[in-house]
Design a protein around this motif. Sequence first.
Motif, mmCIF file in Angstrom:
data_model
loop_
_atom_site.group_PDB
_atom_site.id
_atom_site.type_symbol
_atom_site.label_atom_id
_atom_site.label_comp_id
_atom_site.label_asym_id
_atom_site.label_seq_id
_atom_site.Cartn_x
_atom_site.Cartn_y
_atom_site.Cartn_z
ATOM 1 N N ASP A 121 0.780 -1.187 0.394
ATOM 2 C CA ASP A 121 0.108 0.282 0.178
ATOM 3 C C ASP A 121 1.061 1.493 0.039
ATOM 4 O O ASP A 121 0.390 2.379 -0.569
ATOM 5 C CB ASP A 121 -0.992 -0.120 0.636
ATOM 6 C CG ASP A 121 -1.643 -0.880 1.020
ATOM 7 O OD1 ASP A 121 -1.933 -1.430 0.290
ATOM 8 O OD2 ASP A 121 -2.840 -1.610 2.093
ATOM 9 N N GLN A 122 1.873 0.985 0.729
ATOM 10 C CA GLN A 122 2.824 2.661 1.085
ATOM 11 C C GLN A 122 3.491 2.431 -0.848
ATOM 12 O O GLN A 122 3.363 4.035 -1.605
ATOM 13 C CB GLN A 122 4.352 2.255 1.451
ATOM 14 C CG GLN A 122 4.586 3.872 2.115
ATOM 15 C CD GLN A 122 5.897 3.352 3.162
ATOM 16 O OE1 GLN A 122 5.803 1.806 3.369
ATOM 17 N NE2 GLN A 122 6.723 4.177 3.536
ATOM 18 N N ARG A 124 2.785 1.848 -3.388
ATOM 19 C CA ARG A 124 0.614 2.609 -4.317
ATOM 20 C C ARG A 124 0.922 3.835 -3.975
ATOM 21 O O ARG A 124 0.809 4.426 -4.621
ATOM 22 C CB ARG A 124 0.021 1.299 -3.761
ATOM 23 C CG ARG A 124 -0.549 0.100 -5.125
ATOM 24 C CD ARG A 124 -1.864 -0.273 -5.508
ATOM 25 N NE ARG A 124 -1.510 -0.714 -4.121
ATOM 26 C CZ ARG A 124 -1.998 -1.956 -3.314
ATOM 27 N NH1 ARG A 124 -1.417 -2.736 -4.397
ATOM 28 N NH2 ARG A 124 -2.247 -2.402 -2.359
ATOM 29 N N THR A 125 0.890 4.232 -2.842
ATOM 30 C CA THR A 125 0.905 5.567 -2.309
ATOM 31 C C THR A 125 1.648 6.562 -2.920
ATOM 32 O O THR A 125 1.057 7.884 -3.204
ATOM 33 C CB THR A 125 0.013 5.489 -0.579
ATOM 34 O OG1 THR A 125 -0.856 5.263 0.112
ATOM 35 C CG2 THR A 125 0.118 6.968 -0.660
ATOM 36 N N GLN A 126 2.939 6.201 -2.619
ATOM 37 C CA GLN A 126 3.749 6.895 -3.468
ATOM 38 C C GLN A 126 3.673 6.991 -4.463
ATOM 39 O O GLN A 126 3.832 8.425 -5.137
ATOM 40 C CB GLN A 126 4.964 6.433 -3.348
ATOM 41 C CG GLN A 126 5.448 6.084 -1.262
ATOM 42 C CD GLN A 126 7.284 5.807 -1.000
ATOM 43 O OE1 GLN A 126 7.491 4.728 -1.746
ATOM 44 N NE2 GLN A 126 7.304 5.499 -0.335
ATOM 45 N N THR A 129 0.851 9.218 -5.202
ATOM 46 C CA THR A 129 1.453 10.974 -5.100
ATOM 47 C C THR A 129 1.690 11.809 -6.191
ATOM 48 O O THR A 129 2.187 12.848 -6.567
ATOM 49 C CB THR A 129 2.349 10.464 -3.618
ATOM 50 O OG1 THR A 129 1.243 10.991 -2.816
ATOM 51 C CG2 THR A 129 2.506 12.290 -3.255
ATOM 52 N N ASP A 156 -8.866 7.253 -2.134
ATOM 53 C CA ASP A 156 -7.551 7.859 -1.920
ATOM 54 C C ASP A 156 -6.956 9.248 -3.546
ATOM 55 O O ASP A 156 -6.449 9.581 -3.249
ATOM 56 C CB ASP A 156 -6.579 6.740 -2.941
ATOM 57 C CG ASP A 156 -6.343 4.925 -1.992
ATOM 58 O OD1 ASP A 156 -6.790 5.900 -0.479
ATOM 59 O OD2 ASP A 156 -5.617 4.766 -2.099
ATOM 60 N N HIS A 160 -6.178 12.818 -2.250
ATOM 61 C CA HIS A 160 -5.153 13.580 -2.624
ATOM 62 C C HIS A 160 -5.698 15.294 -3.251
ATOM 63 O O HIS A 160 -4.781 16.323 -3.576
ATOM 64 C CB HIS A 160 -4.787 13.083 -3.601
ATOM 65 C CG HIS A 160 -3.276 12.223 -3.242
ATOM 66 N ND1 HIS A 160 -3.435 10.766 -2.571
ATOM 67 C CD2 HIS A 160 -1.868 12.184 -2.972
ATOM 68 C CE1 HIS A 160 -2.520 10.331 -2.268
ATOM 69 N NE2 HIS A 160 -0.958 10.386 -2.720
#
Length: 430
Positions: A121-122, A124-126, A129, A156, A160
Amino acid sequence: MSEPVIPASTCRHMYLCCLLNGLVSCSKQHGLQFHQLIFKTVCQLNQQKMYINAQLVFIKMLVTWTACLRREMSEYKEFMEAVYSSLFNYLLFVWEHSTEVVRQSSREVYANLLAALKTSDQLRTQSLTTIMSYPWSRKGKYGFLMEYVNKRGVEDVLAHIDGNRSVISLLHKVICYIHQQQLANYISEFICCMMSADKKSNSYTCQEWIQRWLIPLVDAIKHQPDCHKNVSQNLLPKITKIWPETIVELLNWLSTDGVCEGPTVDIYLMLARRARTGGLLKEHLQQGDTWCGVLSQRLLHSALHSNNSERRLAAFALICESHKTTTPIADFEFTWVNEFIRDNSYHEEPSFRQQMLSHLKHFLYHVSEWTRKLSHGERQPATNFLRVLGTKQIQRLDSSSIANHRSVALDILTLISQIFPYGTFSDEPK
């Protein structure tokens, strides 16, 4: 002894890409060592400058390979994170490639990588972003966001935009670019992708859906008057397919006193025209001030006499076009068409007159098809309409009239003679 690596320096890029594509395509079952070998070679190629033919084979190979990774390697977390990080940077480099195949294939590769990363998940989130940091004027951004939304949902992306996960903030950011022709279709597909994904993951009522998406969309469009053409041509047809009934309910809400004013009238006309030509309205239903079930005659009549020429033309188009040419025509429609032709034949802009004649042609064909099976008495409103319309045009042929006025009159008379040749309304057998 170190693991073997296919040396990119000893092969032409094209041949190496074809070899990799063949290896990935022909092998039915792959192991971790095989994928590690492919990955190392891919990393080498990433650093090389390739001609377009090699790039095409390379990106297609990546589509095939990442599809294999999606099926076989999702449990190897560290390996997949390394692949994702390396390829993600390459995809950002080609996501706006001049070749359509490369752009579309980059989206497929990204979709496969997202599906293979089941627990990261981290990472994917990066990556999200990073994508969101690019301006909304970049075409590639919309394609990658659509793949993310299809796999992970809308929350998500909305998070953002701002901390409140505001739909209206998102719409205001993207609608201001939809007037650019090269971005209109990308933005329309992205908005509809967000709407569809949100609708699938939540049980909205019709009114909740209108409040969440359509009213904010109307507000965003209202502040961008130069986007109406692309919204009508690109966005509205796609939105209509998601939940058709909501368009009718939105028209009903916009018809409320005090809501539909200024720029909102233009949006109302766009939605009404799309709903009518798409067969969403009850054409035969006319009660009091209401036409086609939900449309306000008061609003339409006001728009037909507006000082804004584009608004007048949009209202005229709404009256002239319908889903079926056999739909009955109300008496007030005949009256309004004649009034519009009378008041606007003198317009100075040639483009306005041409569009007016085009819409009138649609209406005359509608009259022709509708009256085909009517009796002599039932045809009387149509006969009176054509008589009044034709008489007015003949009067404008006076030699003292301005040339443009005579030209429009001749064009209208030509349309009438072509669509209604002599004997059209005769009850005698031909």
